[in-house]
Design an enzyme around this catalytic site. Structure first.
Site, PDB file in Angstrom:
ATOM      1  CG  HIS A 126      73.239  64.949  22.677  1.00  9.67           C
ATOM      2  ND1 HIS A 126      74.487  64.658  23.181  1.00  9.67           N
ATOM      3  CD2 HIS A 126      73.443  65.860  21.680  1.00  9.67           C
ATOM      4  CE1 HIS A 126      75.403  65.353  22.530  1.00  9.67           C
ATOM      5  NE2 HIS A 126      74.794  66.088  21.615  1.00  9.67           N
ATOM      6  CG  ASP A 131      77.286  67.460  24.675  1.00  7.85           C
ATOM      7  OD1 ASP A 131      78.212  66.639  24.527  1.00  7.85           O
ATOM      8  OD2 ASP A 131      76.768  68.072  23.724  1.00  7.85           O
ATOM      9  CE1 TYR A 141      77.184  71.397  23.635  1.00  9.43           C
ATOM     10  CE2 TYR A 141      76.869  73.771  23.546  1.00  9.43           C
ATOM     11  CZ  TYR A 141      76.942  72.545  22.911  1.00  9.43           C
ATOM     12  OH  TYR A 141      76.782  72.468  21.543  1.00  9.43           O
TER      13      TYR A 141
END
Length: 269
Positions: free
Chosen positions: A257, A154, A110
């Site tokens: 997302h 991500d 992330y």
């Protein structure tokens, strides 16, 4: 045996647990990598995942912010948590497992969003993001002899022109500025990674994120590809499909997302 992996920035795993359960019931990936779980390890809803057959759970969480989790039907050989930039954030989780005759290292990442102002001199969040991506250059797909690798999550950067709804309008917007996109592509190249999503869909728009600010995301379609699946080069020929579950953006109380699922054919060593 065939192997599948899903990645999803869930934006609070406890708040959106029903959505995750739906994903697992309907698509049944072997491994699910979640980002932005926003959950301390001792409060992670493990029972819900075990009830669906996901008995192997690796966590790197913290209260209220960040957090990554890797959920698997397959046992882990080991678990590693890396503290990028030495600031104590829960942004990385690495596991290794066996799929068929192949050992696979899975990095779940992330990357920091970077704030609103794309100037590291005045925005410490953007400076932190650039430092994080610079450190990512050290993560190599060929680091372990005899072990394939996947890097998912991500990454908060849309590196290619077709990864955003308007290349020209977003060149000065965090997530698509040249310093970010060039840095991420450099990390990808130097790390011997294949962009599995673009291997499967080499041309055309490909988005995984739509802002909550868009009242009707389906009409405006102002998306960005912030979520990624990278793999070691030896896995590329085994890739069968990559599916972006854009419909999940319209599920009840959705994340901004959507999940991405990569499926691989039989993986002989």
């Amino acid at each position: 045996m065939p192997f599948s992996i899903a990645t999803w920035n869930i934006n609070s795993v406890r708040l959106r647990l029903p959505l995750v359960e739906r994903l697992l019931r309907e698509h049944a990936p072997d491994v699910l990598c979640l980002q932005e779980t926003k959950c301390p390890n001792d409060q992670f809803p493990e029972k819900a995942f075990r009830a669906l057959g996901y008995d192997h759970i690796a966590l790197h969480g913290q209260k209220g912010y960040h957090g990554v989790a890797t959920i698997s039907r397959v046992p882990f050989e080991d678990i590693v948590r890396q503290d990028f930039c030495a600031v104590g954030d829960a942004r990385h989780l690495s596991t290794r497992l066996v799929a068929g005759d192949r050992r696979i290292r899975i990095h779940n990442l992330y990357v920091p969003a970077g704030g609103d102002e794309p100037d590291p001199a005045i925005n410490p969040k953007f400076r932190h993001k650039l430092d994080f991506v610079e450190e990512l250059r050290l993560m190599n797909a060929e680091a372990e002899p005899g072990v394939s690798a996947l890097l998912v999550g991500d990454l908060n950067i849309a590196p290619l022109e077709a990864d955003v709804w308007s290349h020209k309008q977003l060149l000065k917007v965090v997530s698509h500025t040249p310093v970010e996109t060039e840095g991420l592509l450099r990390a990808q190249g130097e790390g011997n990674w294949t962009d599995m999503m673009r291997r499967h869909v080499p041309e055309g728009e490909l988005f995984t994120w739509w802002s909550y600010r868009n009242r009707d995301w389906t009409v405006s379609n102002r998306g960005r590809r912030l979520d990624h699946v990278w793999g070691s080069h030896d896995l590329a020929p085994q890739l069968e499909t990559v599916e972006v579950l854009s419909a999940a953006r319209s599920w009840d109380r959705p994340s901004d997302h959507v999940p991405v699922i990569a499926r691989f054919a039989d993986t002989p060593g």
